[in-house]
Write a protein that holds these residues in place. Structure first.
Motif, PDB file in Angstrom:
ATOM      1  N   ARG A  20      -4.217  19.603   7.906  1.00  0.00           N
ATOM      2  CA  ARG A  20      -3.650  19.345   6.575  1.00  0.00           C
ATOM      3  C   ARG A  20      -2.339  20.108   6.328  1.00  0.00           C
ATOM      4  O   ARG A  20      -2.028  20.491   5.205  1.00  0.00           O
ATOM      5  N   ASN A  21      -1.571  20.332   7.382  1.00  0.00           N
ATOM      6  CA  ASN A  21      -0.287  21.029   7.218  1.00  0.00           C
ATOM      7  C   ASN A  21       0.790  20.115   6.659  1.00  0.00           C
ATOM      8  O   ASN A  21       1.620  20.550   5.868  1.00  0.00           O
ATOM      9  N   ASN A  22       0.802  18.864   7.086  1.00  0.00           N
ATOM     10  CA  ASN A  22       1.832  17.911   6.667  1.00  0.00           C
ATOM     11  C   ASN A  22       1.204  16.805   5.843  1.00  0.00           C
ATOM     12  O   ASN A  22       0.163  16.262   6.215  1.00  0.00           O
ATOM     13  N   LEU A  23       1.858  16.453   4.762  1.00  0.00           N
ATOM     14  CA  LEU A  23       1.439  15.318   3.940  1.00  0.00           C
ATOM     15  C   LEU A  23       2.594  14.334   3.922  1.00  0.00           C
ATOM     16  O   LEU A  23       3.669  14.632   3.400  1.00  0.00           O
ATOM     17  N   HIS A  24       2.367  13.166   4.505  1.00  0.00           N
ATOM     18  CA  HIS A  24       3.415  12.148   4.591  1.00  0.00           C
ATOM     19  C   HIS A  24       3.068  10.993   3.659  1.00  0.00           C
ATOM     20  O   HIS A  24       1.982  10.419   3.746  1.00  0.00           O
ATOM     21  N   VAL A  25       3.993  10.644   2.775  1.00  0.00           N
ATOM     22  CA  VAL A  25       3.816   9.515   1.859  1.00  0.00           C
ATOM     23  C   VAL A  25       4.520   8.312   2.467  1.00  0.00           C
ATOM     24  O   VAL A  25       5.654   8.421   2.947  1.00  0.00           O
ATOM     25  N   PHE A  77       0.836  -1.189   0.000  1.00  0.00           N
ATOM     26  CA  PHE A  77       0.000   0.000   0.000  1.00  0.00           C
ATOM     27  C   PHE A  77       0.870   1.239   0.000  1.00  0.00           C
ATOM     28  O   PHE A  77       1.813   1.335   0.782  1.00  0.00           O
ATOM     29  N   ILE A  78       0.545   2.150  -0.874  1.00  0.00           N
ATOM     30  CA  ILE A  78       1.144   3.472  -0.855  1.00  0.00           C
ATOM     31  C   ILE A  78       0.063   4.376  -0.288  1.00  0.00           C
ATOM     32  O   ILE A  78      -1.083   4.335  -0.723  1.00  0.00           O
ATOM     33  N   TYR A  79       0.413   5.171   0.694  1.00  0.00           N
ATOM     34  CA  TYR A  79      -0.596   5.974   1.363  1.00  0.00           C
ATOM     35  C   TYR A  79      -0.087   7.389   1.602  1.00  0.00           C
ATOM     36  O   TYR A  79       1.118   7.639   1.609  1.00  0.00           O
ATOM     37  N   ILE A  80      -1.046   8.281   1.802  1.00  0.00           N
ATOM     38  CA  ILE A  80      -0.738   9.641   2.228  1.00  0.00           C
ATOM     39  C   ILE A  80      -1.552   9.888   3.480  1.00  0.00           C
ATOM     40  O   ILE A  80      -2.764   9.687   3.503  1.00  0.00           O
ATOM     41  N   ILE A  81      -0.857  10.300   4.517  1.00  0.00           N
ATOM     42  CA  ILE A  81      -1.490  10.565   5.801  1.00  0.00           C
ATOM     43  C   ILE A  81      -1.192  12.017   6.171  1.00  0.00           C
ATOM     44  O   ILE A  81      -0.144  12.550   5.814  1.00  0.00           O
ATOM     45  N   THR A  82      -2.145  12.644   6.849  1.00  0.00           N
ATOM     46  CA  THR A  82      -1.983  14.054   7.179  1.00  0.00           C
ATOM     47  C   THR A  82      -2.480  14.316   8.601  1.00  0.00           C
ATOM     48  O   THR A  82      -3.035  13.425   9.248  1.00  0.00           O
ATOM     49  N   ASP A  83      -2.297  15.541   9.065  1.00  0.00           N
ATOM     50  CA  ASP A  83      -2.802  15.938  10.375  1.00  0.00           C
ATOM     51  C   ASP A  83      -4.166  16.591  10.223  1.00  0.00           C
ATOM     52  O   ASP A  83      -4.676  16.736   9.112  1.00  0.00           O
ATOM     53  N   ARG A  84      -4.754  17.006  11.319  1.00  0.00           N
ATOM     54  CA  ARG A  84      -6.117  17.544  11.267  1.00  0.00           C
ATOM     55  C   ARG A  84      -6.205  18.866  10.516  1.00  0.00           C
ATOM     56  O   ARG A  84      -7.255  19.215   9.998  1.00  0.00           O
ATOM     57  N   GLN A  99       0.360  18.415  15.522  1.00  0.00           N
ATOM     58  CA  GLN A  99       0.561  17.990  14.128  1.00  0.00           C
ATOM     59  C   GLN A  99       0.561  16.474  13.995  1.00  0.00           C
ATOM     60  O   GLN A  99       1.292  15.917  13.196  1.00  0.00           O
ATOM     61  N   GLN A 100      -0.255  15.788  14.792  1.00  0.00           N
ATOM     62  CA  GLN A 100      -0.350  14.336  14.732  1.00  0.00           C
ATOM     63  C   GLN A 100      -0.756  13.871  13.345  1.00  0.00           C
ATOM     64  O   GLN A 100      -1.727  14.375  12.786  1.00  0.00           O
ATOM     65  N   LEU A 101      -0.047  12.907  12.829  1.00  0.00           N
ATOM     66  CA  LEU A 101      -0.439  12.312  11.548  1.00  0.00           C
ATOM     67  C   LEU A 101      -1.472  11.233  11.858  1.00  0.00           C
ATOM     68  O   LEU A 101      -1.140  10.148  12.287  1.00  0.00           O
ATOM     69  N   ASN A 102      -2.741  11.548  11.664  1.00  0.00           N
ATOM     70  CA  ASN A 102      -3.782  10.599  12.051  1.00  0.00           C
ATOM     71  C   ASN A 102      -4.917  10.485  11.043  1.00  0.00           C
ATOM     72  O   ASN A 102      -5.889   9.813  11.305  1.00  0.00           O
ATOM     73  N   ARG A 103      -4.799  11.126   9.888  1.00  0.00           N
ATOM     74  CA  ARG A 103      -5.874  11.054   8.892  1.00  0.00           C
ATOM     75  C   ARG A 103      -5.346  10.473   7.582  1.00  0.00           C
ATOM     76  O   ARG A 103      -4.537  11.091   6.907  1.00  0.00           O
ATOM     77  N   LEU A 104      -5.850   9.320   7.265  1.00  0.00           N
ATOM     78  CA  LEU A 104      -5.518   8.691   5.991  1.00  0.00           C
ATOM     79  C   LEU A 104      -6.394   9.334   4.929  1.00  0.00           C
ATOM     80  O   LEU A 104      -7.621   9.241   4.995  1.00  0.00           O
ATOM     81  N   VAL A 105      -5.772   9.988   3.955  1.00  0.00           N
ATOM     82  CA  VAL A 105      -6.560  10.685   2.936  1.00  0.00           C
ATOM     83  C   VAL A 105      -6.405  10.066   1.550  1.00  0.00           C
ATOM     84  O   VAL A 105      -7.164  10.389   0.638  1.00  0.00           O
ATOM     85  N   TYR A 106      -5.440   9.173   1.382  1.00  0.00           N
ATOM     86  CA  TYR A 106      -5.219   8.566   0.067  1.00  0.00           C
ATOM     87  C   TYR A 106      -4.467   7.257   0.254  1.00  0.00           C
ATOM     88  O   TYR A 106      -3.582   7.156   1.102  1.00  0.00           O
TER      89      TYR A 106
END
Length: 126
Positions: free
Chosen positions: A21-26, A12-19, A51-58
């Motif tokens: 949307r400041n950071n986008l982590h691949v 799985f390739i994913y992008i996760i972000t904080d609440r 800046q918790q990365l807790n939202r899977l958006v892609y």
């Protein structure tokens, strides 16, 4: 004569972000639910609590490990605007996709026994 079986694991390739949307982590992983649980268990591993990365958006599911690695390297080079465009193409409202994954995983794990078969089992064992 030995036969070798090659098992292709899903990646799985994913992008996760904080609440905010400041950071986008691949990222790249083989078990998306377990990876998301890791992010929730270690909230301040990469950033502070705000800046918790807790939202899977892609996410993308790829069946070939080499292709997944190539795709990960490619997506990792994207600019922020390219990542946002990719996310909006499938998730226009930036909804957290974690809930749907947990629901699907629960459905797959659950065993299903037909009611008629279950009643026969009770009759045999009683």
């Amino acid at each position: 004569m030995t036969t070798k079986y090659y098992y292709q694991m899903k990646r799985f390739i994913y992008i996760i972000t904080d609440r905010n949307r400041n950071n986008l982590h691949v990222g790249l992983c083989s078990d998306l639910v377990k990876t998301l649980k890791f992010y929730s268990d270690m909230p301040s591993l990469f950033f502070d609590n705000a800046q918790q990365l807790n939202r899977l958006v892609y996410f993308e599911e790829i069946n070939n490990e080499e292709m997944a690695m190539e795709r990960f390297k490619f997506v990792s080079t994207f600019t922020r605007s390219q990542k946002e465009k990719m996310i909006r193409s499938v998730n226009a409202d930036w909804v957290d996709l974690t809930i749907g994954l947990k629901y699907e995983q629960g459905m797959r794990v659950r065993t299903y026994v037909r009611p008629s078969f279950a009643s026969r089992l009770q009759q045999v064992t009683v």
